[in-house]
Design an enzyme around this catalytic site. Structure first.
Site, short mmCIF file in Angstrom:
data_model
loop_
_atom_site.label_atom_id
_atom_site.label_comp_id
_atom_site.label_asym_id
_atom_site.label_seq_id
_atom_site.Cartn_x
_atom_site.Cartn_y
_atom_site.Cartn_z
N GLU A 133 -5.97 -96.98 -76.86
CA GLU A 133 -4.87 -97.21 -75.91
C GLU A 133 -4.79 -96.09 -74.89
O GLU A 133 -4.69 -96.33 -73.68
CB GLU A 133 -3.54 -97.32 -76.67
CG GLU A 133 -2.37 -97.59 -75.72
CD GLU A 133 -1.03 -97.30 -76.36
OE1 GLU A 133 -0.06 -97.99 -75.99
OE2 GLU A 133 -0.93 -96.40 -77.20
N ASN A 134 -4.83 -94.86 -75.35
CA ASN A 134 -4.65 -93.72 -74.44
C ASN A 134 -5.86 -93.47 -73.57
O ASN A 134 -5.74 -93.21 -72.37
CB ASN A 134 -4.30 -92.47 -75.26
CG ASN A 134 -2.86 -92.47 -75.74
OD1 ASN A 134 -1.94 -92.29 -74.96
ND2 ASN A 134 -2.66 -92.72 -77.02
N GLU A 142 4.24 -95.52 -77.78
CA GLU A 142 5.28 -94.50 -77.92
C GLU A 142 5.99 -94.24 -76.59
O GLU A 142 7.20 -93.98 -76.57
CB GLU A 142 4.68 -93.18 -78.45
CG GLU A 142 5.74 -92.10 -78.65
CD GLU A 142 5.21 -90.84 -79.32
OE1 GLU A 142 5.88 -89.80 -79.20
OE2 GLU A 142 4.14 -90.91 -79.95
N SER A 145 12.81 -99.22 -65.05
CA SER A 145 12.18 -100.55 -65.06
C SER A 145 12.64 -101.36 -66.27
O SER A 145 12.90 -102.57 -66.17
CB SER A 145 10.65 -100.40 -65.08
OG SER A 145 10.02 -101.66 -65.20
#
Length: 303
Positions: free
Chosen positions: A123-124, A90, A63
């Site tokens: 975020e995770n 990351e 992508s």
């Protein structure tokens, strides 16, 4: 020693609209990003997410080759030599390397170690990128190292206090069982009843039986109940097996597993369904794209 919990919470969850937009995916924020040499960026050693699936990285890399990095990563300066450490993104950084990029768009911001861990956790967790053990380790660090309560965590990350508590309880299990959860050999549903078993070796033995016999969560719960009952009755739990399956069924399945393992050169699991038709499924493990191609070739070339 306290680390300013009240102020820390405000800092952790009020780090600014710019960083928050980058985390949740507002590509309109890219205008403030800077192109940074990709080799000057290092991963965060305390990143909550420890595993990155090769297939997912390959898809993201393709992508990026076509559309570029739409959403900038977040970095913070590290040292005096112009290096940076990743605060968020990351996975995008790794995929950009696979795509052959020499630079990557990044938001450069100064954060404390506390803020870095908090942003990475948000975020995770919000993207559900962590496996259950990585998630639990994040909660454990925030409650112990940064002295945050489970109520604080529940309020600010949108999880229930009971979810956080149950997640952290699993860390009491034998490390080998935790590894099985991380590798998706067993689920959290399988792991919870194992918490009732005393002794690390016994926990690992029970978890291994669950995978070898292809138990679903309900069967695993019943298995542990009967195991504990036999222990309390002074009987030998080594003779315990699923009531729903005959010894002939288990022996046949184990023989087929060995045959397939020897043929394909990899770990194989057979799970029989409880339906009247006697069907089921075969799970074949592979460890890289080359390994997958090897296995497919072996199957295709069978007479």
């Amino acid at each position: 020693m306290k680390k300013g919990l009240g102020r820390g919470l405000n800092t952790l969850y009020g780090f600014g609209d710019e960083a928050e937009k980058a985390i949740i995916g507002d590509s309109g924020n890219q205008g403030s990003a800077t192109e940074i040499n990709i080799i000057k960026i290092k991963p965060n050693p305390d990143q909550p997410r420890k595993t990155f699936r090769d297939e997912e990285l390959a898809e993201l890399s393709e992508s990026i080759k076509e559309f570029g990095v739409v959403q900038p990563i977040i970095v913070t300066p590290r040292g005096d030599d112009g290096d940076y450490m990743i605060v968020a993104g990351e996975r995008r950084w790794r995929a950009s390397q696979l795509a052959g990029l020499s630079t990557i768009p990044a938001l450069v911001r100064k954060y404390t170690d506390f803020e870095i861990l908090g942003i990475a956790l948000i975020e995770n967790v919000q993207r559900q990128n962590l496996n259950p053990i990585e998630e639990a380790m994040c909660y454990k660090r925030l409650t112990e190292e940064f002295e945050m309560t489970q109520e604080d965590l529940a309020k600010h990350i949108g999880k229930s206090r009971s979810h956080i508590s149950n997640s952290m309880r699993v860390l009491r299990l034998d490390p080998r069982v935790l590894e099985m959860i991380s590798e998706e050999k067993i689920t959290m549903g399988h792991a919870k009843p194992i918490l009732s078993i005393e002794g690390s070796d016994a926990q690992f033995d029970i978890a291994t039986k669950m995978t070898d016999q292809g138990m679903n969560v309900r069967q695993a719960e019943d298995f542990v109940r009967r195991y504990i009952a036999q222990i309390e009755a002074g009987e030998n739990p080594e003779e315990l097996s699923q009531k729903e399956e005959s010894s002939v069924t288990v022996e046949r399945r184990n023989r087929y597993k060995v045959d397939l393992r020897d043929l394909l050169g990899t770990r194989v699991n057979i799970k029989e369904s409880k339906s009247a038709g006697g069907g089921g499924k075969i799970e074949i493990n592979y460890f890289s794209q080359d390994d997958l191609e090897r296995i497919v070739d072996l199957i295709k070339n069978q007479d």
